[in-house]
Motif scaffolding. Structure first.
Motif: not given
Length: 277
Positions: A43, A45, A248-249, A271
């Motif tokens: 994962y 971000t 969560e990203g 995002q």
């Protein structure tokens, strides 16, 4: 007419030198059966575009139905491209678009984009794409959409499929109906699928759940959702057959040898791409 002209001109533009240097031989994708592997997704971000490991695809949820798909060789592909991906300066190598609503396409894509792939052709005739960039193959399967003019526009949008790193990655677009047998056969077996789960503007949720359970993808990424309430309703409907992971990203890396052994929903938080601070 303007969009068709821009699209036609874009096909005559050669791949930029950067992209030419990065084109590699594609690892064949199976599109038939999933690997028997253990969980091991990475994962991320992002603050900027990452380096992508060999035999890996990087996925970043930008907004709405728009994703960045990035290859090890640095090819950047954006789905349901609206002309804006964020503050990070980037000219994608490939953009795909669908036309059910203006939030899924732009009538004026940057002419510097080498490959602009609309998911529709002349009214009711659909379109066929089979773009081979060496490292990545991009193809589509046409589907019908609801139309203000005739009730249904036959083959008015597309499911786009990206074959890369041995994976089949599908983007269901603005899906308005369950695929028929011929469309399922043309899609093949998707390892990863981005699916609209709003339950109204696209396919209703019970039908979408049937589609996803039939596709049997290792990873489902919900998109085109407008509230946590609507998203949670979809997740509840899928929970009997799928593990649910909240990343969560906005992004994750996927490789064939690290697909989950049990079908898994990866919930990404959108995002826009942004420059390093």
């Amino acid at each position: 007419m303007l969009l068709r002209l821009i699209t036609a001109l874009s096909l005559l533009v050669p791949i930029a030198p950067k992209a030419q240097a990065q084109v590699q031989t594609r690892q064949p994708s199976h599109c038939i059966a999933l690997a028997d592997a253990t969980p091991g997704i990475t994962y991320l971000t992002l603050a900027s575009l990452p380096q992508v490991a060999p035999d890996t695809a990087h996925l970043h949820y930008i907004a709405h139905a728009s994703f960045l798909i990035r290859s090890h060789g640095g090819l950047n592909m954006v789905t349901d491209f609206t002309g804006f991906t964020g503050t990070l300066p980037m000219i994608p190598d490939v953009v795909t678009m669908n036309k059910a609503h203006g939030s899924h396409f732009t009538a004026a894509p940057d002419p510097a984009i080498p490959h602009v792939l609309p998911g529709w052709g002349e009214f009711g005739l659909g379109i066929d794409h089979n773009l081979d960039l060496g490292e990545v193959l991009v193809r589509n399967v046409s589907t019908d959409i609801r139309s203000d003019f005739s009730g249904v526009e036959v083959e008015g949008n597309s499911i786009f499929i990206f074959e890369m790193a041995g994976l089949c990655i599908g983007h269901l677009g603005h899906l308005h109906h369950e695929p028929d047998a011929a469309q399922y056969a043309a899609i093949g077996r998707l390892d990863v699928v981005m699916a609209p789960v709003d339950g109204g503007y696209t396919l209703d949720q019970p039908s979408m759940i049937r589609v996803l359970k039939r596709l049997k993808s290792s990873i489902v990424i919900p998109m085109h959702w407008f509230s946590d309430f609507g998203l949670d309703e979809f997740l509840t409907g899928m929970a009997d057959d799928f593990t649910v992971i909240n990343v969560e990203g906005p992004s994750l890396d996927v490789s064939l040898d690290r697909l989950p052994s049990r079908p898994t929903i990866m919930v990404l938080r959108p995002q826009y791409l942004r420059s390093d601070d």
